[in-house]
Write a protein that holds these residues in place. Structure first.
Motif, PDB file in Angstrom:
ATOM      1  N   LEU A  76       0.818  -1.205   0.000  1.00 27.04           N
ATOM      2  CA  LEU A  76       0.000   0.000   0.000  1.00 27.04           C
ATOM      3  C   LEU A  76       0.859   1.266   0.000  1.00 27.04           C
ATOM      4  N   LEU A  77       2.110   1.142   0.427  1.00 23.17           N
ATOM      5  CA  LEU A  77       3.006   2.304   0.479  1.00 23.17           C
ATOM      6  C   LEU A  77       3.585   2.653  -0.884  1.00 23.17           C
ATOM      7  N   GLY A  78       3.498   1.735  -1.846  1.00 24.99           N
ATOM      8  CA  GLY A  78       4.100   1.996  -3.158  1.00 24.99           C
ATOM      9  C   GLY A  78       5.614   1.986  -3.078  1.00 24.99           C
ATOM     10  N   ASN A  79       6.252   2.957  -3.685  1.00 22.93           N
ATOM     11  CA  ASN A  79       7.708   3.045  -3.693  1.00 22.93           C
ATOM     12  C   ASN A  79       8.207   3.505  -2.325  1.00 22.93           C
ATOM     13  N   ALA A  80       8.800   2.582  -1.579  1.00 18.31           N
ATOM     14  CA  ALA A  80       9.269   2.898  -0.219  1.00 18.31           C
ATOM     15  C   ALA A  80      10.765   3.159  -0.168  1.00 18.31           C
ATOM     16  N   SER A  81      11.442   3.172  -1.304  1.00 18.67           N
ATOM     17  CA  SER A  81      12.898   3.333  -1.329  1.00 18.67           C
ATOM     18  C   SER A  81      13.305   4.646  -0.658  1.00 18.67           C
ATOM     19  N   GLY A  82      14.233   4.530   0.307  1.00 21.98           N
ATOM     20  CA  GLY A  82      14.760   5.706   0.991  1.00 21.98           C
ATOM     21  C   GLY A  82      13.912   6.219   2.129  1.00 21.98           C
ATOM     22  N   LEU A  83      12.720   5.678   2.315  1.00 21.39           N
ATOM     23  CA  LEU A  83      11.854   6.154   3.388  1.00 21.39           C
ATOM     24  C   LEU A  83      12.321   5.629   4.744  1.00 21.39           C
ATOM     25  N   LYS A  84      12.139   6.452   5.772  1.00 25.45           N
ATOM     26  CA  LYS A  84      12.368   6.027   7.149  1.00 25.45           C
ATOM     27  C   LYS A  84      11.070   5.392   7.638  1.00 25.45           C
ATOM     28  N   VAL A  85      11.090   4.057   7.835  1.00 24.94           N
ATOM     29  CA  VAL A  85       9.857   3.318   8.123  1.00 24.94           C
ATOM     30  C   VAL A  85       9.984   2.540   9.425  1.00 24.94           C
ATOM     31  N   LEU A  86       8.941   2.591  10.230  1.00 23.54           N
ATOM     32  CA  LEU A  86       8.859   1.828  11.474  1.00 23.54           C
ATOM     33  C   LEU A  86       7.901   0.657  11.273  1.00 23.54           C
ATOM     34  N   ASP A  87       8.379  -0.532  11.591  1.00 21.35           N
ATOM     35  CA  ASP A  87       7.513  -1.710  11.608  1.00 21.35           C
ATOM     36  C   ASP A  87       7.214  -2.002  13.067  1.00 21.35           C
ATOM     37  N   LEU A  88       6.012  -1.635  13.490  1.00 19.97           N
ATOM     38  CA  LEU A  88       5.617  -1.740  14.890  1.00 19.97           C
ATOM     39  C   LEU A  88       4.884  -3.060  15.106  1.00 19.97           C
ATOM     40  N   CYS A  89       5.241  -3.792  16.154  1.00 19.19           N
ATOM     41  CA  CYS A  89       4.755  -5.174  16.367  1.00 19.19           C
ATOM     42  C   CYS A  89       5.242  -6.032  15.202  1.00 19.19           C
ATOM     43  N   ALA A  90       6.563  -6.086  15.029  1.00 24.29           N
ATOM     44  CA  ALA A  90       7.184  -6.558  13.792  1.00 24.29           C
ATOM     45  C   ALA A  90       7.217  -8.065  13.601  1.00 24.29           C
ATOM     46  N   ALA A  91       7.308  -8.841  14.682  1.00 21.79           N
ATOM     47  CA  ALA A  91       7.443 -10.292  14.524  1.00 21.79           C
ATOM     48  C   ALA A  91       6.208 -10.864  13.818  1.00 21.79           C
ATOM     49  N   PRO A  92       6.408 -11.835  12.924  1.00 21.38           N
ATOM     50  CA  PRO A  92       7.621 -12.624  12.651  1.00 21.38           C
ATOM     51  C   PRO A  92       8.591 -12.003  11.647  1.00 21.38           C
ATOM     52  N   GLY A  93       8.325 -10.784  11.166  1.00 22.00           N
ATOM     53  CA  GLY A  93       9.328 -10.071  10.390  1.00 22.00           C
ATOM     54  C   GLY A  93       9.112  -9.990   8.896  1.00 22.00           C
ATOM     55  N   GLY A  94       8.050 -10.590   8.369  1.00 27.72           N
ATOM     56  CA  GLY A  94       7.836 -10.577   6.922  1.00 27.72           C
ATOM     57  C   GLY A  94       7.728  -9.185   6.341  1.00 27.72           C
ATOM     58  N   LYS A  95       7.027  -8.294   7.051  1.00 25.16           N
ATOM     59  CA  LYS A  95       6.836  -6.940   6.538  1.00 25.16           C
ATOM     60  C   LYS A  95       8.125  -6.123   6.619  1.00 25.16           C
ATOM     61  N   ALA A  96       8.910  -6.336   7.678  1.00 18.68           N
ATOM     62  CA  ALA A  96      10.204  -5.658   7.784  1.00 18.68           C
ATOM     63  C   ALA A  96      11.110  -6.066   6.627  1.00 18.68           C
ATOM     64  N   MET A  97      11.089  -7.351   6.282  1.00 21.76           N
ATOM     65  CA  MET A  97      11.909  -7.824   5.164  1.00 21.76           C
ATOM     66  C   MET A  97      11.425  -7.250   3.841  1.00 21.76           C
ATOM     67  N   GLN A  98      10.110  -7.171   3.669  1.00 22.61           N
ATOM     68  CA  GLN A  98       9.584  -6.544   2.453  1.00 22.61           C
ATOM     69  C   GLN A  98      10.075  -5.108   2.328  1.00 22.61           C
ATOM     70  N   LEU A  99       9.953  -4.367   3.413  1.00 23.70           N
ATOM     71  CA  LEU A  99      10.352  -2.958   3.391  1.00 23.70           C
ATOM     72  C   LEU A  99      11.837  -2.807   3.095  1.00 23.70           C
ATOM     73  N   ALA A 100      12.665  -3.633   3.741  1.00 26.83           N
ATOM     74  CA  ALA A 100      14.105  -3.565   3.507  1.00 26.83           C
ATOM     75  C   ALA A 100      14.439  -3.918   2.062  1.00 26.83           C
ATOM     76  N   ALA A 101      13.744  -4.922   1.510  1.00 30.28           N
ATOM     77  CA  ALA A 101      13.992  -5.315   0.123  1.00 30.28           C
ATOM     78  C   ALA A 101      13.607  -4.203  -0.853  1.00 30.28           C
ATOM     79  N   LEU A 102      12.673  -3.329  -0.439  1.00 29.47           N
ATOM     80  CA  LEU A 102      12.264  -2.197  -1.276  1.00 29.47           C
ATOM     81  C   LEU A 102      13.206  -1.002  -1.136  1.00 29.47           C
ATOM     82  N   GLY A 103      14.171  -1.108  -0.218  1.00 30.17           N
ATOM     83  CA  GLY A 103      15.140  -0.031  -0.050  1.00 30.17           C
ATOM     84  C   GLY A 103      14.802   0.950   1.049  1.00 30.17           C
TER      85      GLY A 103
END
Length: 422
Positions: A227-254
């Motif tokens: 839903l965020l679209g292009n997240a490259s370079g954004l400062k993003v917080l993954d709150l209640c992060a476990a098991p980590g799938g969304k954090a990995m997605q965000l990192a893979a997007l830059g």
């Protein structure tokens, strides 16, 4: 499995008793060592048997009803349920009947009912798989079915129950090219970009696991980040992060990702997964409400919830829970939205999501948040591969297990993007 199959069957029976009588979840029991003493084959068999029984429990009870004048004690009833599942899957009647008669006989309080167990299971064996397929799709326990029917209608809930009964294939989120991953693992690329594998077997044995080419994540759970679209370079917080799938997605997007979770054990698993896939994320073990760093461009809040959208994979949930604790979760969700909005920079975006089928944990939360925060607006993004019919009036997306029924369904999920005023 061992020759007699008794250790696996006794453990499956123990799991059922703990879930249906003591309200414990399967994952909690396994983490506590419920399978630890079994050999590897028995371990897999016990978990599979308990899961299959929970998935088909309502149908098993309907098969048993004509042969029972009254419901027997739970110890006996759960043995009969397990026997029904095995017999209707085509297991040899002699071994199945003898095993569950022994399980009933070993308990001093129920040993007098071993004759009943023997007689009932032999009648079920005579019906066999043909009798099983004549019965309707298993119904969800009433405490949950009633609010689901009120929310989505009877026909939709019937479709949801069909998806729950079938279980879930394995979905993977690729780190790079989805087509390459699909080719390697023998899967298909779904419309939203996830890779789906049917009858995957052992996950760690699939091509690309060791090299970190993908991670396990239901297709529905992979959508909120999109839903965020292009997240490259954004400062993003993954709150209640476990098991980590969304954090990995965000990192893979830059994105520059900070992942926060209360559980040290669960965060250790997140760190382990990040290492495997070769992605960099700042991880912090903290209560969400105590984390007070501000200035984030975006926050992903996958809030603690009822998890009623995950029953395809966790059929124990409606038997271990009764909904009594869900009110406290809903209050917490509203408070988390308020806290997360305060951590955003002006103009920042909050992705709020829950793996729930209950509108009180989705649509209603966003409506309430918009009324509490004048100036906050809901966006209605439409990620590639999603259906416009999934859009909701307040500006979110509602996903249900009966969607993509011909492709194996998806988890129930709700998600929305809230933008803070600039």
């Amino acid at each position: 499995m061992t020759q007699t199959g008794l250790p696996a069957r006794r453990t499956a029976h123990h799991l059922l008793m703990e879930i249906t009588q003591d309200g414990r979840l399967m994952a909690e029991l396994i983490a506590g060592g419920a399978l630890a003493r079994l050999e590897n084959d028995d371990r897999a068999r016990a978990q599979r048997l308990a899961t299959d029984t929970l998935r088909g429990l309502d149908r098993a009870d309907r098969m048993l009803k004509p042969y029972l004048k009254k419901a027997p004690p739970p110890h006996v009833m759960n043995a009969l349920r397990l026997g029904v599942i095995e017999l209707c899957a085509g297991e040899a009647a002699h071994g199945v009947v003898n095993a569950y008669v022994e399980i009933v006989a070993r308990n001093k309080r129920t040993q007098a009912m071993k004759g009943l167990t023997n007689a009932v299971l032999r009648k079920i064996a005579a019906e066999g798989p043909a009798g099983w397929t004549k019965r309707a799709i298993p119904l969800t326990p009433g405490w949950l079915r009633q609010p689901l029917v009120a929310a989505w209608g009877r026909d939709a809930v019937t479709g949801i129950e069909a998806a729950h009964f079938l279980g879930a294939p394995l979905d993977l989120t690729p780190k790079a090219d989805a087509n390459d991953v699909a080719k390697a693992v023998g899967g298909v690329v779904l419309p939203t970009g996830s890779v789906r594998v049917v009858n995957a077997g052992q996950v760690s044995a699939l091509p690309g696991f060791e090299t970190g080419d993908w991670w396990v994540q239901d297709a529905a759970a992979a959508l909120p980040v999109k839903l965020l679209g292009n997240a490259s370079g954004l400062k993003v917080l993954d709150l209640c992060a476990a098991p980590g799938g969304k954090a990995m997605q965000l990192a893979a997007l830059g994105a520059k990702v900070t992942a926060v979770d209360l559980s040290e054990r669960r965060m250790a698993r997140v760190t382990e997964n990040l290492t495997r896939v070769g992605l960099q994320v700042r991880t912090i073990v903290s209560d969400a409400f105590e984390f007070d760093e501000t200035g984030f461009d975006a926050i992903v809040l996958d809030a603690p919830c009822s998890a009623t959208g995950t029953i395809r994979r966790h059929p124990d949930l409606p038997y271990a829970k009764d909904g009594s604790e869900f009110g406290a979760l809903m209050d917490q969700q509203g408070a988390m939205i308020d806290h997360a909005l305060g951590l955003l920079k002006p103009g920042g975006r909050l992705v709020f999501c829950t793996c729930s089928l209950l509108p009180d944990e989705g649509e209603v939360q966003v409506e309430a948040a918009l009324s509490r925060h004048p100036g906050v607006t809901a966006e209605t993004p439409q990620p590639a591969g999603t259906d416009s019919a999934w859009a909701t009036p307040e500006g979110g997306l509602r996903l249900r297990p009966d969607y993509w029924a011909d492709q194996g369904g998806m988890d129930g999920f709700y998600m929305a993007v809230l933008r803070k005023p600039a």
